[in-house]
Design an enzyme around this catalytic site. Sequence first.
Site, PDB file in Angstrom:
ATOM      1  N   LEU A   1      -7.027  11.676  -4.972  1.00 21.61           N
ATOM      2  CA  LEU A   1      -7.359  12.397  -3.741  1.00 21.61           C
ATOM      3  C   LEU A   1      -6.231  13.350  -3.339  1.00 21.61           C
ATOM      4  O   LEU A   1      -6.340  14.066  -2.357  1.00 21.61           O
ATOM      5  CB  LEU A   1      -7.620  11.392  -2.613  1.00 21.61           C
ATOM      6  CG  LEU A   1      -8.833  10.502  -2.881  1.00 21.61           C
ATOM      7  CD1 LEU A   1      -8.884   9.352  -1.900  1.00 21.61           C
ATOM      8  CD2 LEU A   1     -10.111  11.330  -2.815  1.00 21.61           C
ATOM      9  N   SER A   2      -5.141  13.333  -4.116  1.00 21.82           N
ATOM     10  CA  SER A   2      -3.996  14.173  -3.758  1.00 21.82           C
ATOM     11  C   SER A   2      -4.332  15.666  -3.794  1.00 21.82           C
ATOM     12  O   SER A   2      -3.943  16.401  -2.871  1.00 21.82           O
ATOM     13  CB  SER A   2      -2.807  13.863  -4.661  1.00 21.82           C
ATOM     14  OG  SER A   2      -2.374  12.545  -4.408  1.00 21.82           O
TER      15      SER A   2
ATOM     16  N   THR B   1       0.893   9.156 -10.896  1.00 22.42           N
ATOM     17  CA  THR B   1       0.032   8.021 -10.621  1.00 22.42           C
ATOM     18  C   THR B   1      -0.144   7.202 -11.892  1.00 22.42           C
ATOM     19  O   THR B   1       0.507   7.463 -12.913  1.00 22.42           O
ATOM     20  CB  THR B   1      -1.293   8.483  -9.957  1.00 22.42           C
ATOM     21  OG1 THR B   1      -2.021   7.336  -9.542  1.00 22.42           O
ATOM     22  CG2 THR B   1      -2.148   9.342 -10.870  1.00 22.42           C
TER      23      THR B   1
ATOM     24  N   LYS C   1       3.845   5.491 -13.464  1.00 17.45           N
ATOM     25  CA  LYS C   1       4.823   5.353 -12.372  1.00 17.45           C
ATOM     26  C   LYS C   1       6.144   4.709 -12.800  1.00 17.45           C
ATOM     27  O   LYS C   1       7.183   4.974 -12.210  1.00 17.45           O
ATOM     28  CB  LYS C   1       4.219   4.554 -11.222  1.00 17.45           C
ATOM     29  CG  LYS C   1       3.218   5.345 -10.390  1.00 17.45           C
ATOM     30  CD  LYS C   1       2.679   4.462  -9.287  1.00 17.45           C
ATOM     31  CE  LYS C   1       2.073   5.290  -8.182  1.00 17.45           C
ATOM     32  NZ  LYS C   1       1.975   4.553  -6.921  1.00 17.45           N
TER      33      LYS C   1
ATOM     34  N   ASN D   1       6.729   7.876  -7.523  1.00 23.37           N
ATOM     35  CA  ASN D   1       5.440   8.547  -7.299  1.00 23.37           C
ATOM     36  C   ASN D   1       5.599  10.026  -6.971  1.00 23.37           C
ATOM     37  O   ASN D   1       4.605  10.746  -6.888  1.00 23.37           O
ATOM     38  CB  ASN D   1       4.620   7.836  -6.199  1.00 23.37           C
ATOM     39  CG  ASN D   1       5.093   8.187  -4.803  1.00 23.37           C
ATOM     40  OD1 ASN D   1       6.249   8.531  -4.600  1.00 23.37           O
ATOM     41  ND2 ASN D   1       4.192   8.097  -3.844  1.00 23.37           N
TER      42      ASN D   1
ATOM     43  N   ASP E   1       5.768   5.999  -1.094  1.00 29.62           N
ATOM     44  CA  ASP E   1       4.837   4.962  -0.606  1.00 29.62           C
ATOM     45  C   ASP E   1       5.462   4.138   0.516  1.00 29.62           C
ATOM     46  O   ASP E   1       4.767   3.675   1.427  1.00 29.62           O
ATOM     47  CB  ASP E   1       4.435   4.005  -1.749  1.00 29.62           C
ATOM     48  CG  ASP E   1       3.384   4.617  -2.652  1.00 29.62           C
ATOM     49  OD1 ASP E   1       2.624   5.491  -2.186  1.00 29.62           O
ATOM     50  OD2 ASP E   1       3.318   4.222  -3.830  1.00 29.62           O
TER      51      ASP E   1
ATOM     52  N   ASN F   1       0.823  -9.529  -5.431  1.00 30.43           N
ATOM     53  CA  ASN F   1       2.189  -9.369  -5.934  1.00 30.43           C
ATOM     54  C   ASN F   1       2.219  -8.339  -7.070  1.00 30.43           C
ATOM     55  O   ASN F   1       2.883  -8.512  -8.077  1.00 30.43           O
ATOM     56  CB  ASN F   1       2.753 -10.723  -6.391  1.00 30.43           C
ATOM     57  CG  ASN F   1       1.791 -11.484  -7.277  1.00 30.43           C
ATOM     58  OD1 ASN F   1       0.996 -12.299  -6.775  1.00 30.43           O
ATOM     59  ND2 ASN F   1       1.801 -11.210  -8.551  1.00 30.43           N
ATOM     60  N   GLY F   2       1.485  -7.231  -6.854  1.00 32.62           N
ATOM     61  CA  GLY F   2       1.467  -6.161  -7.853  1.00 32.62           C
ATOM     62  C   GLY F   2       2.366  -5.005  -7.437  1.00 32.62           C
ATOM     63  O   GLY F   2       3.350  -5.185  -6.713  1.00 32.62           O
TER      64      GLY F   2
ATOM     65  N   TYR G   1      -8.285   1.879   1.368  1.00 36.93           N
ATOM     66  CA  TYR G   1      -8.746   2.959   2.252  1.00 36.93           C
ATOM     67  C   TYR G   1     -10.235   3.265   2.104  1.00 36.93           C
ATOM     68  O   TYR G   1     -10.750   4.136   2.802  1.00 36.93           O
ATOM     69  CB  TYR G   1      -7.909   4.239   2.053  1.00 36.93           C
ATOM     70  CG  TYR G   1      -7.588   4.559   0.614  1.00 36.93           C
ATOM     71  CD1 TYR G   1      -8.521   5.150  -0.224  1.00 36.93           C
ATOM     72  CD2 TYR G   1      -6.339   4.248   0.090  1.00 36.93           C
ATOM     73  CE1 TYR G   1      -8.219   5.432  -1.534  1.00 36.93           C
ATOM     74  CE2 TYR G   1      -6.023   4.520  -1.228  1.00 36.93           C
ATOM     75  CZ  TYR G   1      -6.964   5.117  -2.031  1.00 36.93           C
ATOM     76  OH  TYR G   1      -6.675   5.380  -3.342  1.00 36.93           O
TER      77      TYR G   1
ATOM     78  N   GLY H   1      -5.737   1.569   5.054  1.00 37.76           N
ATOM     79  CA  GLY H   1      -4.775   2.215   4.167  1.00 37.76           C
ATOM     80  C   GLY H   1      -4.822   3.731   4.152  1.00 37.76           C
ATOM     81  O   GLY H   1      -4.028   4.364   3.454  1.00 37.76           O
TER      82      GLY H   1
HETATM   83  P1  NAP Z   1      -1.893  -4.060  -8.888  1.00 37.53           P
HETATM   84  O1  NAP Z   1      -0.520  -3.693  -9.309  1.00 37.53           O
HETATM   85  O2  NAP Z   1      -2.940  -4.265  -9.929  1.00 37.53           O
HETATM   86  O3  NAP Z   1      -1.774  -5.419  -8.016  1.00 37.53           O
HETATM   87  C1  NAP Z   1      -2.897  -6.057  -7.487  1.00 37.53           C
HETATM   88  C2  NAP Z   1      -2.532  -7.437  -6.973  1.00 37.53           C
HETATM   89  O4  NAP Z   1      -3.714  -8.004  -6.420  1.00 37.53           O
HETATM   90  C3  NAP Z   1      -2.035  -8.397  -8.040  1.00 37.53           C
HETATM   91  O5  NAP Z   1      -1.055  -9.256  -7.494  1.00 37.53           O
HETATM   92  C4  NAP Z   1      -3.296  -9.171  -8.380  1.00 37.53           C
HETATM   93  O6  NAP Z   1      -3.049 -10.494  -8.833  1.00 37.53           O
HETATM   94  C5  NAP Z   1      -3.953  -9.285  -7.031  1.00 37.53           C
HETATM   95  N1  NAP Z   1      -5.383  -9.534  -7.179  1.00 37.53           N
HETATM   96  C6  NAP Z   1      -6.282  -8.787  -7.870  1.00 37.53           C
HETATM   97  N2  NAP Z   1      -7.513  -9.344  -7.755  1.00 37.53           N
HETATM   98  C7  NAP Z   1      -7.360 -10.475  -7.019  1.00 37.53           C
HETATM   99  C8  NAP Z   1      -8.265 -11.490  -6.572  1.00 37.53           C
HETATM  100  N3  NAP Z   1      -9.575 -11.456  -6.887  1.00 37.53           N
HETATM  101  N4  NAP Z   1      -7.770 -12.490  -5.811  1.00 37.53           N
HETATM  102  C9  NAP Z   1      -6.459 -12.543  -5.494  1.00 37.53           C
HETATM  103  N5  NAP Z   1      -5.557 -11.616  -5.898  1.00 37.53           N
HETATM  104  C10 NAP Z   1      -6.008 -10.593  -6.641  1.00 37.53           C
HETATM  105  O7  NAP Z   1      -2.502  -2.987  -7.887  1.00 37.53           O
HETATM  106  P2  NAP Z   1      -1.678  -2.111  -6.815  1.00 37.53           P
HETATM  107  O8  NAP Z   1      -1.289  -0.826  -7.420  1.00 37.53           O
HETATM  108  O9  NAP Z   1      -0.654  -2.984  -6.228  1.00 37.53           O
HETATM  109  O10 NAP Z   1      -2.839  -1.745  -5.751  1.00 37.53           O
HETATM  110  C11 NAP Z   1      -3.438  -2.768  -4.993  1.00 37.53           C
HETATM  111  C12 NAP Z   1      -4.332  -2.185  -3.888  1.00 37.53           C
HETATM  112  O11 NAP Z   1      -3.544  -1.409  -2.969  1.00 37.53           O
HETATM  113  C13 NAP Z   1      -5.438  -1.263  -4.389  1.00 37.53           C
HETATM  114  O12 NAP Z   1      -6.608  -1.536  -3.643  1.00 37.53           O
HETATM  115  C14 NAP Z   1      -4.933   0.124  -4.040  1.00 37.53           C
HETATM  116  O13 NAP Z   1      -5.979   1.042  -3.774  1.00 37.53           O
HETATM  117  C15 NAP Z   1      -4.154  -0.151  -2.754  1.00 37.53           C
HETATM  118  N6  NAP Z   1      -3.102   0.841  -2.544  1.00 37.53           N
HETATM  119  C16 NAP Z   1      -3.227   1.667  -1.451  1.00 37.53           C
HETATM  120  C17 NAP Z   1      -2.256   2.605  -1.204  1.00 37.53           C
HETATM  121  C18 NAP Z   1      -2.392   3.508  -0.005  1.00 37.53           C
HETATM  122  O14 NAP Z   1      -1.748   4.562   0.021  1.00 37.53           O
HETATM  123  N7  NAP Z   1      -3.177   3.146   0.980  1.00 37.53           N
HETATM  124  C19 NAP Z   1      -1.154   2.721  -2.062  1.00 37.53           C
HETATM  125  C20 NAP Z   1      -1.049   1.854  -3.156  1.00 37.53           C
HETATM  126  C21 NAP Z   1      -2.038   0.919  -3.381  1.00 37.53           C
HETATM  127  P3  NAP Z   1      -3.091 -10.850 -10.420  1.00 37.53           P
HETATM  128  O15 NAP Z   1      -1.871 -10.196 -10.971  1.00 37.53           O
HETATM  129  O16 NAP Z   1      -3.070 -12.317 -10.399  1.00 37.53           O
HETATM  130  O17 NAP Z   1      -4.354 -10.230 -10.948  1.00 37.53           O
END
Ligand code: NAP
Length: 295
Positions: free
Chosen positions: A22-23, A68, A72, A93, A108, A133-134, A232, A253
């Site tokens: 969306l950037s 992205t 990253k 980023n 971020d 914890n991602g 979001y 978000g």
């Molecule tokens: P990521 O690195 O894949 O991390 C996702 C985390 O969620 C991991 O710890 C994962 O655990 C956990 N998870 C996934 N499915 C799960 C479930 N069913 N139950 C419990 N835990 C679960 O992803 P990310 O980059 O951190 O992004 C995560 C979210 O943040 C996305 O929805 C993204 O759109 C949002 N985000 C928003 C912004 C913004 O500007 N608003 C910025 C960054 C990210 P496991 O490792 O055990 O799978």
Amino acid sequence: MTSLTGKTQLLGVIGHPVEHSLSPLMQNAALAALGLDWVYLPFPVAPGELADAVKGLKVLGVKGFNVTLPHKQAVMPLLAEVSPLARQVGAVNTVLPFDSQWRGTNTDVEGFLAPLLERQKNWAQCRPVILGNGGAARAVVVALAQLGCPTIAAVGRDLAKLEAFHRGWRGLDLSAAVTVHPWEHLPLLLPQTRLLINTTPVGMAPKGDVSPLKLEELAFLSSQALVYDLIYTPRPTRLLREAESLGFPTQDGLEMLARQGAAALGLWLNREEVPVAVMRRALESHFDPPRLSEG
Ligand code: NAP
């Protein structure tokens, strides 16, 4: 629509895939509002071509770019300098010119903090709880440490990944202690927190009918705790809808997305003020387009 000239300056985003980004939408809206002869483009870059792309963007005179998934982390060794903040987060980023090379940083953290600081200045005693914890959780931890929180609890479903997340802060001079917890600890953690943050993708469109927390779990939260979902779309998520129904304040978000973009644009243009309202509106009308009246 921006009209391009022989002097148009280039910005962009690299990713693989990048079509979903969306950037371009929000950055071009801001550039047009500023009346600048600049354009922001999506650049699809396959992982094996990252090093060539980073060099190529410099050769082409690009003024800066976002990074992205999946680049990253991989972009970091390709940059002449990486900011201490991006090193703590473990991800870049935003990339800026640095002499004849590139410098990487991370916006971020600033994007996450902006809506919190607009609500109140002091979050040091909020005993935050992070679901997930991602990658996003890492930026949130660095942001919460900046707010002066002495301890930050991260909750996850995979013990090995939680332990790796915990180890990942060693040697990074983080001013907070990160504790990690299985999901079963939530009944103990939630009554003590004033800030619950969802960084899991659970509840994100198109699977918007689920929540990372059961309603009974949400009810453990102390009254007036803020529920902040990084997702979001949809707006609101099921988590936020249910939190609102129980009387909790909520934050989605979209503002973080707009603010991390605004912070990047400010760095590229070397301006303190960028039209963040225009960027926010561009995102809002993407997710909730104005309906044409019938007839
Ligand atoms: P990521 O690195 O894949 O991390 C996702 C985390 O969620 C991991 O710890 C994962 O655990 C956990 N998870 C996934 N499915 C799960 C479930 N069913 N139950 C419990 N835990 C679960 O992803 P990310 O980059 O951190 O992004 C995560 C979210 O943040 C996305 O929805 C993204 O759109 C949002 N985000 C928003 C912004 C913004 O500007 N608003 C910025 C960054 C990210 P496991 O490792 O055990 O799978």
